[in-house]
Design a protein around this motif. Sequence first.
Motif, PDB file in Angstrom:
ATOM      1  N   ASP A 119       0.763  -1.214   0.221  1.00 46.02           N
ATOM      2  CA  ASP A 119      -0.083  -0.009   0.069  1.00 46.02           C
ATOM      3  C   ASP A 119       0.843   1.203   0.096  1.00 46.02           C
ATOM      4  O   ASP A 119       2.130   1.160   0.040  1.00 46.02           O
ATOM      5  N   SER A 120       0.229   2.511  -0.058  1.00 41.56           N
ATOM      6  CA  SER A 120       0.850   3.882  -0.167  1.00 41.56           C
ATOM      7  C   SER A 120       1.936   4.036   0.889  1.00 41.56           C
ATOM      8  O   SER A 120       2.706   5.019   0.799  1.00 41.56           O
ATOM      9  N   GLY A 121       1.700   3.467   2.130  1.00 42.86           N
ATOM     10  CA  GLY A 121       2.771   3.440   3.153  1.00 42.86           C
ATOM     11  C   GLY A 121       4.015   2.794   2.919  1.00 42.86           C
ATOM     12  O   GLY A 121       4.850   2.869   3.762  1.00 42.86           O
ATOM     13  N   ARG A 122       4.116   2.069   2.004  1.00 40.26           N
ATOM     14  CA  ARG A 122       5.319   1.140   2.045  1.00 40.26           C
ATOM     15  C   ARG A 122       6.381   1.990   1.164  1.00 40.26           C
ATOM     16  O   ARG A 122       6.013   2.702   0.135  1.00 40.26           O
ATOM     17  N   ASP A 123       7.636   1.476   1.191  1.00 36.17           N
ATOM     18  CA  ASP A 123       8.691   2.082   0.740  1.00 36.17           C
ATOM     19  C   ASP A 123       9.349   1.302  -0.107  1.00 36.17           C
ATOM     20  O   ASP A 123       9.921   0.197   0.101  1.00 36.17           O
ATOM     21  N   ALA A 124       9.202   1.507  -1.585  1.00 30.89           N
ATOM     22  CA  ALA A 124       9.793   0.764  -2.598  1.00 30.89           C
ATOM     23  C   ALA A 124      11.152  -0.041  -2.480  1.00 30.89           C
ATOM     24  O   ALA A 124      11.494  -0.954  -2.541  1.00 30.89           O
ATOM     25  N   PHE A 125      11.904   1.241  -1.980  1.00 31.18           N
ATOM     26  CA  PHE A 125      13.326   0.934  -1.678  1.00 31.18           C
ATOM     27  C   PHE A 125      13.777  -0.299  -0.691  1.00 31.18           C
ATOM     28  O   PHE A 125      14.370  -1.206  -1.127  1.00 31.18           O
ATOM     29  N   GLU A 126      12.765  -0.306   0.284  1.00 30.47           N
ATOM     30  CA  GLU A 126      12.883  -1.430   1.337  1.00 30.47           C
ATOM     31  C   GLU A 126      12.312  -2.682   0.722  1.00 30.47           C
ATOM     32  O   GLU A 126      13.121  -3.736   1.292  1.00 30.47           O
ATOM     33  N   ILE A 127      11.442  -2.611  -0.026  1.00 32.33           N
ATOM     34  CA  ILE A 127      10.948  -3.844  -0.946  1.00 32.33           C
ATOM     35  C   ILE A 127      12.082  -4.448  -1.540  1.00 32.33           C
ATOM     36  O   ILE A 127      12.593  -5.496  -1.381  1.00 32.33           O
ATOM     37  N   ALA A 128      12.771  -3.472  -2.259  1.00 27.74           N
ATOM     38  CA  ALA A 128      13.685  -4.062  -3.254  1.00 27.74           C
ATOM     39  C   ALA A 128      15.008  -4.588  -2.494  1.00 27.74           C
ATOM     40  O   ALA A 128      15.513  -5.786  -2.725  1.00 27.74           O
ATOM     41  N   ARG A 129      15.281  -3.955  -1.444  1.00 27.35           N
ATOM     42  CA  ARG A 129      16.518  -4.227  -0.542  1.00 27.35           C
ATOM     43  C   ARG A 129      16.168  -5.588   0.269  1.00 27.35           C
ATOM     44  O   ARG A 129      17.200  -6.457   0.317  1.00 27.35           O
ATOM     45  N   ILE A 177      16.095  -3.384 -10.498  1.00 24.84           N
ATOM     46  CA  ILE A 177      15.929  -2.594 -11.921  1.00 24.84           C
ATOM     47  C   ILE A 177      14.458  -1.878 -12.179  1.00 24.84           C
ATOM     48  O   ILE A 177      14.171  -0.925 -12.343  1.00 24.84           O
ATOM     49  N   ASP A 178      13.254  -2.830 -11.583  1.00 25.72           N
ATOM     50  CA  ASP A 178      11.946  -2.262 -11.426  1.00 25.72           C
ATOM     51  C   ASP A 178      11.709  -1.329 -10.648  1.00 25.72           C
ATOM     52  O   ASP A 178      11.193  -0.170 -11.058  1.00 25.72           O
ATOM     53  N   THR A 179      12.452  -1.130  -9.385  1.00 26.20           N
ATOM     54  CA  THR A 179      12.147  -0.186  -8.572  1.00 26.20           C
ATOM     55  C   THR A 179      13.001   1.276  -9.162  1.00 26.20           C
ATOM     56  O   THR A 179      12.471   2.134  -8.761  1.00 26.20           O
ATOM     57  N   LEU A 180      14.213   0.891  -9.621  1.00 27.75           N
ATOM     58  CA  LEU A 180      14.950   2.364 -10.269  1.00 27.75           C
ATOM     59  C   LEU A 180      14.011   2.699 -11.217  1.00 27.75           C
ATOM     60  O   LEU A 180      14.152   3.912 -11.373  1.00 27.75           O
ATOM     61  N   VAL A 181      13.441   1.956 -11.994  1.00 26.73           N
ATOM     62  CA  VAL A 181      12.864   2.474 -12.984  1.00 26.73           C
ATOM     63  C   VAL A 181      11.470   3.152 -12.598  1.00 26.73           C
ATOM     64  O   VAL A 181      11.251   4.394 -13.028  1.00 26.73           O
ATOM     65  N   LYS A 182      10.555   2.431 -11.983  1.00 29.30           N
ATOM     66  CA  LYS A 182       9.392   3.013 -11.523  1.00 29.30           C
ATOM     67  C   LYS A 182       9.234   3.720 -10.382  1.00 29.30           C
ATOM     68  O   LYS A 182       8.209   4.382 -10.054  1.00 29.30           O
ATOM     69  N   PHE A 183      10.167   3.349  -9.358  1.00 27.84           N
ATOM     70  CA  PHE A 183      10.041   4.275  -8.082  1.00 27.84           C
ATOM     71  C   PHE A 183      11.377   4.894  -7.770  1.00 27.84           C
ATOM     72  O   PHE A 183      11.791   4.856  -6.488  1.00 27.84           O
ATOM     73  N   ARG A 184      12.206   5.468  -8.819  1.00 28.96           N
ATOM     74  CA  ARG A 184      13.321   6.245  -8.616  1.00 28.96           C
ATOM     75  C   ARG A 184      13.635   7.095  -7.467  1.00 28.96           C
ATOM     76  O   ARG A 184      14.590   7.117  -6.771  1.00 28.96           O
TER      77      ARG A 184
END
Lengths: 234, 599
Positions: free
Chosen positions: B468-478, B546-553
């Motif tokens: 959801d919107s409260g999550r950090d895409a960077f932490e997911i990728a990490r 790759i996906d997070t860098l493109v979509k959630f840079r």
Amino acid sequence: MTRRFMFDGQPVAFEDGQTIMEAARAAGHFIPYLCWHPDFPPHGSCKLCIVKVGGRHVSSCALPAKEGMEVESNTPEINAERRALLQMLFVEGNHFCPSCEKSGNCQLQALAYELEMTSARFNHIFPDRPVDASHPDMLLEFNRCIFCELCVRASRDVDKKSVFSLTNRGIHKHLVVSAESGRLGDTDFSRDDLAANICPVGVILRKRVGFAVPIGQRIYDEKPISQVSMEAEK
Amino acid sequence: MPGIERCVSEIVTRHGADPSQLLQILIQVQDVIGYLPADCLSLIAEALDLPRARVEGVAGFYSFLHSRPVGRYRILFSDNITDRMLGAPALMQALCSKLWVEPGKLSEDGLVSITTTSCTGMCDQGPAALINGRPVTRLDHRRINEIAELVRQQVPVSAWPAAFFNVEDNIRRRDALLASTAAPGDALRAAIRVGREGWLTEMERSRLRGRGGAGFTTAVKWKACRDADGADKVIVCNADEGEPGTFKDRVLLASHADLVFEGMTLAAWATGAQKGFMYLRGEYRYLLEHLQAVLERRRAAGLLGAGIRGQAGFDFDIDIHLGAGAYVCGEETALLESLEGKRGTPRIRPPFPVTHGYLGRPTVVNNVETLAKTTLVALEGGEAFAATGTAQSTGTKLLSVSGDCAYPGIYEYPFGVSIERVLEDCGASDAQAVQAGGASGVLIAGYEFHRRVAFEDVPTAGAFMVFDSGRDAFEIARNFVDFFAHESCGFCTPCRVGTSLLKGYMDKLASGHGAKPDLADIEWVTRLLKNASHCGLGSSAPNPVIDTLVKFRPTFERRLESLHFEPAFDLDAALATARRITGRDDAAAHLDRKKETQR
């Protein structure tokens, strides 16, 4: 009729069952490698021999040649990737060329010169890998291991001793010897084994012969590895 | 010591002193002794007439095998992103402090060890843990307190409240497969009626594709195996469901095991194989007894063994092999190596398993769900099966839905279902992204929710994790980067070193020391992983980054400290040991980096 594929724009003939590496070498083309050895089946772990076939990266040591293939090898793109693979090998171990007995005879170092690697680029991992000096004639300097498994294969398939094996996995993967103590001195390893004389880098070293040939006059000091490697082909 | 000798010799004998059983032997010896001490490995090597180094190599490869003592209570917290989102790290910390033990270490009295493990496949009922190999679900602080007390009182795990170990199926939407009312043997009867050739033709008509992720056409695999030289063909069911966020196979094995075993038998009917293996991931060991009972029942009913359903020459039986905590063994050639009792290192291909598989024999390796689906093809016919789904993706797909949604669980849809539809059905009202296909899959951003689940659009092995919107895409990728660094087998250079380098860059960014050149380095390493890796694990390992860098840079850029070079080496942090030793923490014991650079 001889069958051919294109290697960097030049036709290369091949026989059935030959890999890209074998056919290219027979035609006088050098492809960089570390884990490949003419006397052993392809291993495919170092990935230095990657080439591009029809836009896809493949290991040239393992892929059988096919009629009409278009292989790209000595290109800026592939060489840049090979250089990065070398940089990875340098940062995952502890390599100090100036003080290494294998300097000048080391294939890793020679390839780094060949591919014009001027820095390690990535962050060093600095692993903790103690040396094993328990054997009367041989020394194991694990800090330089690149996991080509040539010693594993030579000891298992030729010497029939299976002195070496890899254990653990990922970045923690490391070489072990076949002894409960973990010490080379407690195995039946001998200085005359093929495994004792096959290491492309400076892990498996002979004791008491340090620097007998001065640095500067060694194999790859005299000629680049691309030339030395291809002389063996003739 | 004599006790250990007897134990090793008994277990080795039970496995016919067969070196291909090495992994199974190691697992069972460890069950008795608690870990695998050096002398024990020597005994096993001797009993199997194997080089000792080979045994040590195998024992060291698998996460669930231990060369050093572990606690009598061994508690492994599932470390998938969904577990983390449900508060697993805080729960683990709480349990550690209650039991006075550091994560990853053995308590001084040898009683307990607590650490993390890769996704245990309980994402719909997390946070989860494995306690002495048994899954415990729905952890919360109350349950953690109870566990701490049970450990302190040294109550055997077998006597713990049964509710702790309750694993729900959570089936939320049934379609063709989950609504199937076929009795055991029905599909076999239908396939036998049309003959081996006719059955393979039905499979071709169905255009069924593998559900494990790669999407290879099943009938092509079966046909290649049937036509390969060698009479002793093998069917392998890949039940090593290790992809983070995937748990559909768990549910099929728990509640529809007959369909899976029947699918294996159908594959044997098509190919002429007589030997079957199920490779069950160590995390699902709690299902072993149940699966063995199903096999026994099928043997008694004439659905396994010699002359299946009265057909002379239709002989087939199934053994179950356990994995021991290695995600890479889900890759089919690594699985075969593991099945042969070796390190789970992917093989060079070609040759492919259909011609040179288990012990060099022609082998079909199929996913659990794929095999279950073949029963539908047998019952309805290939054309009817192909009537649902999309042009290139026929039939239905089980999705393992977890993360930020009201109703996590298993959803079966015809292929072609849109992401939006799934989100609506599972009650995810505030989704910003979906990770489809697990760590190695694709991260779908909000503007792509109209896309469809199908091999031609969003392919997925089954994972569907909602953020959801409260999550950090960077932490997911990490989280996924950590996962791949942990699970890389280490065979090839790009994956062994590249996954660890990526982890280093992500940690550097997370600690606030990132600089713009790091992003360029990340992109360079991900490219090498993609291009040069030996197997699918390495080439898909960079996908989340790759996906997070493109979509959630912006989530990356937010963490950059400067646009110029920043060293990864933190001088001030390096002084921490000196500060601890001297008991100082005043300003003069710290390096002021700003002042240093101004000087």
